[in-house]
Enzyme design. Structure first.
Site, PDB file in Angstrom:
ATOM      1  N   MET A  77       0.848  -1.197   0.000  1.00  0.00           N
ATOM      2  CA  MET A  77       0.000   0.000   0.000  1.00  0.00           C
ATOM      3  C   MET A  77       0.884   1.248   0.000  1.00  0.00           C
ATOM      4  SD  MET A  77      -3.476  -0.896   1.977  1.00  0.00           S
ATOM      5  CE  MET A  77      -2.921  -0.652   3.629  1.00  0.00           C
TER       6      MET A  77
ATOM      7  N   HIS B 268       9.377  -3.432   3.161  1.00  0.00           N
ATOM      8  CA  HIS B 268       8.941  -3.692   1.778  1.00  0.00           C
ATOM      9  C   HIS B 268      10.140  -4.023   0.891  1.00  0.00           C
ATOM     10  CE1 HIS B 268       5.654  -0.782   3.060  1.00  0.00           C
ATOM     11  NE2 HIS B 268       4.982  -1.853   2.714  1.00  0.00           N
TER      12      HIS B 268
ATOM     13  N   GLY C  84       4.774 -10.073   4.393  1.00  0.00           N
ATOM     14  CA  GLY C  84       5.585  -9.988   5.606  1.00  0.00           C
ATOM     15  C   GLY C  84       4.931 -10.737   6.766  1.00  0.00           C
TER      16      GLY C  84
ATOM     17  N   MET D 225       8.706  -2.530  11.557  1.00  0.00           N
ATOM     18  CA  MET D 225       8.528  -1.487  10.540  1.00  0.00           C
ATOM     19  C   MET D 225       7.106  -1.539   9.989  1.00  0.00           C
ATOM     20  SD  MET D 225      11.718  -0.389   8.670  1.00  0.00           S
ATOM     21  CE  MET D 225      13.199  -0.041   9.585  1.00  0.00           C
TER      22      MET D 225
ATOM     23  N   ARG E 238       2.547   2.875   9.077  1.00  0.00           N
ATOM     24  CA  ARG E 238       1.830   3.653  10.096  1.00  0.00           C
ATOM     25  C   ARG E 238       2.779   4.310  11.098  1.00  0.00           C
ATOM     26  NH1 ARG E 238      -2.162  -0.216   9.122  1.00  0.00           N
ATOM     27  NH2 ARG E 238      -4.177   0.752   8.741  1.00  0.00           N
TER      28      ARG E 238
END
Ligand code: PAF
Length: 288
Positions: free
Chosen positions: A29, A36, A152, A189, A192
């Site tokens: 997102m 990521h 993840g 991580m 947010r």
């Protein structure tokens, strides 16, 4: 790196890929961070081609405010990918592209039987969240037809939902689960985290410390009720944080456990609120 914005162009790109190559897919997102990038790296190591999607999916947000405040950093994300992990394609659809005719609700037609996985743990606090995740991931899987898809471990329950989705829809896709990447203080991580003040972000390291402490308690045979009272007492030391839930579950059924059997494996899961942001974390307890 090809930037694709429409479904039509994505289909064209997919059709033109040589047959018999492996394609890795990393759905995100956006507001990309090292977590990521680690998924993208792993996808690159294991596949001939890699595609990443960036799409803030409205159907998985329970609160409108959370959706509105979700960080969107398209340019920065593109630069980051180009710099650290150049990939073959980046899919950046608009909401209208994914949900034409305002089809923003999960309807019976696209509902996926998640066998109750969507109603426990995170699902209790976020009704509709996992139906929305399954809906959008299934949209991506149908179009992209990846060989392997990367998620993840932090979103442990999401992984279970995707596993179920793959089984339900019979997708020939291998699910790859990658370890949590943490900030230096141990905070998992998450995009947010950016919404936290620097004080809260620093203090939030206690969440991971607590998970490690719980793991040690489990390994030294301390009972679950004792563990729960220890967790509550640690939470009291951080009054600006509010515990949403703390639970130890069987890592396969996701059911809460009340006794530990060292021959089984478990998952410790926690969610806390701070400064109107909900943080989740998790730690695996392998069998002895
Ligand atoms: O984990 C996420 O970022 C999202 O839930 C996902 C898998 C990209 C679906 O929107």
């Amino acid at each position: 790196m090809k930037i694709i914005r429409t479904q039509k162009d994505l289909q064209l790109w997919r059709e033109n890929l040589p047959k018999n190559i492996s394609l890795g897919f990393v759905p995100t997102m956006g507001a990309l961070h090292r977590g990521h990038l680690s998924l993208i790296k792993r996808a690159q190591e294991e596949n001939d081609k890699v595609i990443v999607s960036i799409f803030v999916n409205p159907t998985q947000f329970t609160q409108k405010e959370d959706l509105e405040k979700y960080p969107r950093k398209e340019e920065q994300d593109i630069d980051l990918i180009k710099k650290y992990s150049p990939i073959d394609a980046l899919y950046l659809p608009s909401v209208d592209e994914v949900y034409p005719q305002d089809k923003l609700e999960t309807t019976d037609e696209n509902e996926i039987d998640l066998q109750g996985l969507d109603r426990i743990l995170e699902g209790k606090s976020r009704p509709g969240h996992f139906a929305g995740v399954a809906q959008v991931v299934s949209y991506f899987f149908d179009l992209i037809q990846p060989t392997c898809a990367y998620f993840g471990e932090k979103d442990f329950q999401q992984v279970a939902v995707i596993r179920r989705l793959i089984e339900y829809k019979n997708y020939p896709i291998q699910l790859r689960v990658c370890p949590i990447i943490r900030e230096t203080n141990g905070l998992a991580m998450s995009s947010r985290n950016e919404r936290l003040s620097s004080n809260a972000r620093q203090e939030a390291g206690w969440i991971y410390e607590l998970l490690i402490r719980v793991k040690e308690m489990i390994e030294s045979g301390i009972s679950i009720p004792e563990i729960h009272s220890e967790v509550l007492s640690v939470c009291k030391n951080h009054p600006t944080f509010t515990l949403d839930y703390f639970i130890i579950v069987d890592d396969k059924t996701l059911e809460e456990v009340h006794d530990i059997n060292i021959e089984n494996s478990y998952q410790i899961c926690i969610a806390v609120w701070v400064e109107n942001v909900r943080l989740i974390d998790t730690l695996h307890i392998p069998k002895k």
